[in-house]
Design an enzyme around this catalytic site. Sequence first.
Site, mmCIF file in Angstrom:
data_model
loop_
_atom_site.group_PDB
_atom_site.id
_atom_site.type_symbol
_atom_site.label_atom_id
_atom_site.label_comp_id
_atom_site.label_asym_id
_atom_site.label_seq_id
_atom_site.Cartn_x
_atom_site.Cartn_y
_atom_site.Cartn_z
ATOM 1 C CB ILE A 191 -30.717 -44.161 -85.159
ATOM 2 C CG1 ILE A 191 -30.608 -44.611 -83.896
ATOM 3 C CG2 ILE A 191 -30.183 -45.166 -86.116
ATOM 4 C CD1 ILE A 191 -30.360 -46.462 -83.104
ATOM 5 C CG ASP B 171 -47.818 -51.477 -91.346
ATOM 6 O OD1 ASP B 171 -46.830 -51.729 -90.438
ATOM 7 O OD2 ASP B 171 -48.528 -50.934 -89.986
ATOM 8 C CE LYS C 95 -40.031 -59.787 -104.287
ATOM 9 N NZ LYS C 95 -41.321 -60.368 -104.539
ATOM 10 C CB SER D 233 -29.280 -55.878 -87.106
ATOM 11 O OG SER D 233 -30.467 -56.873 -86.571
ATOM 12 C CE LYS E 86 -33.857 -54.849 -85.117
ATOM 13 N NZ LYS E 86 -34.591 -54.085 -86.089
ATOM 14 C CB ILE F 117 -28.223 -45.118 -79.671
ATOM 15 C CG1 ILE F 117 -27.604 -45.910 -80.990
ATOM 16 C CG2 ILE F 117 -27.616 -43.618 -80.645
ATOM 17 C CD1 ILE F 117 -25.650 -45.914 -81.062
#
Length: 313
Positions: free
Chosen positions: A32, A80, A140, A173, A191, A220
């Site tokens: 995606i 990661d 951040k 999400s 989520k 999807i």
Amino acid sequence: MPMEKHEYLSNVWKDGIFDNKVVFCTGGAGSICSAQVRAMVHLGANACIIGRNVEKTENMAKDIATARKGAKVLGLGAVDVRKPEALVAAAERCAKELGSIDFVIAGAAGNFLATIDQISSNALKSVMDIDVLGSYNTLKATLPYLVESAAKYKVDGKTPPKAGTGGRIIFISATLHYSGTPLQSHVSIAKAGVDAMSVSVCIEQGPKGITSNVIAPGPIADTEGMARLSTDDGRKETPRLIPNQRMGYVKEIADATVYLFSDAGNYVNGETIVVDGGSWHTQAIDKGSFKYPDFLLSGDTVTGVAGMKKSKL
Ligand code: COA
């Protein structure tokens, strides 16, 4: 594999709308997110995709770069999202090599199927760490660049922006927690946190020109998510209960991304765009693979899907 334009982008968008812009995407080697980035690159952006697997991430970056002649796409593997310092270094490298970070897609996620009594504290923590902390770490690390971009590419909604838009983030999400989904408590919990984070970013950073939104994809087709979350037989059943009567395509998520990041999405902030063919409204609990409540009462563990628990032997 290089894709035909119609596989990842509609014809409604104008070439060049993201010229001289940079998109930073975690989980960018996935089916995606790579389509989202590919669409942005086709429309002018350069990109930096982040992933854990070095080879997969570097190969995908090369592949995405074929979407536009002269495109620059960095593929930073061995990053990661659970490690804040790795993301700070990736964002620095992106801005140094490509000149800025104007758009962010926080897409990295962890998922598997199991009931709440079958998962361990560490299993829940892994998903929370990847989805919630990972999205936070991404935000951040990139926020200073987004703030700079938002200030540079101010939009007032009336004057056509001469140099386009900037300073926008999308969190990927899911719809699992809207009605509750068995075998997915860990992801539902995570989520819900991601959705809350996006709204907080909208409220706190909006006055600086930032927009923060969520895209919640439904089922999807041909994605790692579908392979992890449904069996072959289950996938055949899935379209029946979706109002649109089919699974979605990565292109449909890419189009929503372009909408939110472009001049068309200026006044959308703190929202969730659900791209699921109406699926969550009929998010019935017996969609095929694991019949309710028989499967839950059987005490069986999930088999026949990708991402199974590794043996400790
Ligand atoms: N059922 C129950 N528990 C599971 C599980 C499953 N199918 N898969 C993993 N776990 C547990 C492990 O047993 C471990 O818990 P323990 O230490 O108590 O035994 C814990 O989750 C962490 O697993 P581990 O494999 O060490 O973590 P990881 O960091 O390598 O992987 C995951 C994280 C589990 C989320 C893994 O699925 C992943 O890497 N996913 C990334 C890709 C992905 O899911 N993409 C989403 C597409 S929708």
